[in-house]
Design an enzyme around this catalytic site. Structure first.
Site, mmCIF file in Angstrom:
data_model
loop_
_atom_site.group_PDB
_atom_site.id
_atom_site.type_symbol
_atom_site.label_atom_id
_atom_site.label_comp_id
_atom_site.label_asym_id
_atom_site.label_seq_id
_atom_site.Cartn_x
_atom_site.Cartn_y
_atom_site.Cartn_z
ATOM 1 N NE ARG A 1 -0.659 -0.204 4.976
ATOM 2 C CZ ARG A 1 0.177 0.571 5.652
ATOM 3 N NH1 ARG A 1 0.517 1.744 5.178
ATOM 4 N NH2 ARG A 1 0.670 0.173 6.814
ATOM 5 C CG HIS B 1 -3.216 0.742 8.794
ATOM 6 N ND1 HIS B 1 -3.213 -0.519 8.236
ATOM 7 C CD2 HIS B 1 -4.188 0.727 9.741
ATOM 8 C CE1 HIS B 1 -4.131 -1.255 8.822
ATOM 9 N NE2 HIS B 1 -4.734 -0.524 9.729
ATOM 10 C CE1 TYR C 1 4.223 1.380 8.107
ATOM 11 C CE2 TYR C 1 3.726 2.974 9.835
ATOM 12 C CZ TYR C 1 3.350 2.280 8.701
ATOM 13 O OH TYR C 1 2.090 2.486 8.155
#
Length: 360
Positions: free
Chosen positions: A259, A263, A273
């Site tokens: 993606r 999120h 991250y």
């Protein structure tokens, strides 16, 4: 154990048809899709990318509620849905609204779902699906039940569900697969492995080298596929469906995807991250770019055709958000009234209280 793991992982090589340049690398596996079907698949992917862009903008404007971006996962989402029949039942996760739309959910209702409006959960007759599941992995257990129901009725259809790599860390993931495997039910379990769940690298979620190999413990078929290759995704899903309706049991499909956005739009920052180098690496695997090159090489897709799809998407999204805006606002009495057929005493009191407030 390391040698054992390596031996198991060897059995789950990534299935691919198109490479990153849109070249066919597995001619024997090419699906029997007509030029019109190939163009329709590309149309849906382009439309969904525009829908994602507009949804992010609408969310930032405060015109949508909860939203989970989908850019980068169009091949895994739409290639698998394209392999289904109308009678098949979709049990989506919260990122899987595009599959519902192409399965028949009106676009304005998808917007109402994002806003938390109950009408967004009222699906038209013939749209075989549940509302997107918010509880991670819970749809796997539900899918086992739906698939068993189809099995007992003698239906030639399947129940298909989606979760991310993070969902494989949930107990429901194993329970659903185990149940469906034990009863040989017609289910397809898809894992869209975008490598980071909410923020945790997949390598820290499991000691297994692949997620597909988790099918072994449930005694069901497992396959890993290039989730950025829409033709590979379509092919493995189509084959899984055929096995299921022929009484050969469920399949777990791990789709390697990515993606591009956060999120969700609820404050996630993927730069905390994920590295820029990794983002750049996966952008080169963009499912739209790859499939576009393939279709252009065949001479059945052009920039003009793509621009026409983009303009159509923008117009339809504009009309759908207007229809959502014109839907009567959800009231507290709607929420209370939808909970029970016969209200208990405490909710009866609350119903009367809010009726009085709303009448002013």
């Amino acid at each position: 154990m390391k040698r054992t793991n390596e031996k198991i992982a060897e059995q789950f090589k990534t299935f691919q048809i198109l490479d990153e340049e849109g070249k066919v690398v597995n001619e024997e596996a090419m699906p029997k899709l007509s030029d019109d079907e190939l163009k329709e698949l590309m149309t849906r992917m382009v439309y969904t990318r525009i829908l994602d862009q507009r949804s992010i903008a609408l969310n930032r404007q405060g015109r949508l509620g909860f939203y989970a971006p989908t850019a980068g996962q169009e091949a895994s989402q739409l290639g698998s849905q394209f392999a289904l029949e109308k009678e098949d039942f979709i049990l989506p996760g919260y990122r899987d609204v595009p599959q519902l739309i192409w399965h028949g959910l009106p676009l304005y209702k998808a917007f109402l779902f994002s806003r938390g409006h109950y009408i967004g959960n009222q699906f038209p007759d013939g749209v075989n699906a549940l509302s997107p599941q918010i509880i991670i992995g819970a749809q796997y257990v539900q899918t086992a039940g739906v698939a068993m129901g189809m099995q007992k009725r003698g239906q030639k259809s399947v129940a298909i569900t989606y979760t991310g790599d993070g969902g494989t860390s949930q107990g429901d993931f194993y329970e659903g697969m185990n149940f469906a495997g034990a009863f040989n039910s017609p289910a397809i379990f898809i894992v869209q492995n975008n490598r980071f769940a909410i923020s945790t690298p997949v390598e820290k979620q499991t000691a297994a080298d692949t997620l597909a190999q988790k099918a072994v413990a449930a005694g069901i078929e497992g396959v890993q596929v290039d989730g950025m290759d829409v033709l590979a995704v379509y092919t493995v899903t189509k084959e899984a469906r055929e096995r299921a309706v022929n009484g050969e049991g469920p399949t777990l499909i791990e789709m390697l995807t990515y993606r591009y956005g956060p999120h969700t739009m609820a404050g996630d920052d993927p730069t905390r991250y994920r590295s820029e180098e990794l983002d750049n690496e996966w952008e080169k695997k963009d499912p739209l770019v790859r499939f576009r090159k393939f279709l252009e090489e065949k001479g059945i897709w052009s920039e003009d055709e793509e621009n026409a799809v983009i303009e159509r998407a923008k117009d339809e999204i504009k009309a759908a958000i207007k229809e959502a805006d014109n839907t009567p606002k959800q009231k507290v009495t709607d929420l209370i009234g939808n909970m029970y057929e016969t209200l208990p005493a405490n909710l009866n009191e609350q119903m009367e209280e809010y009726k009085a407030k709303e009448s002013k």
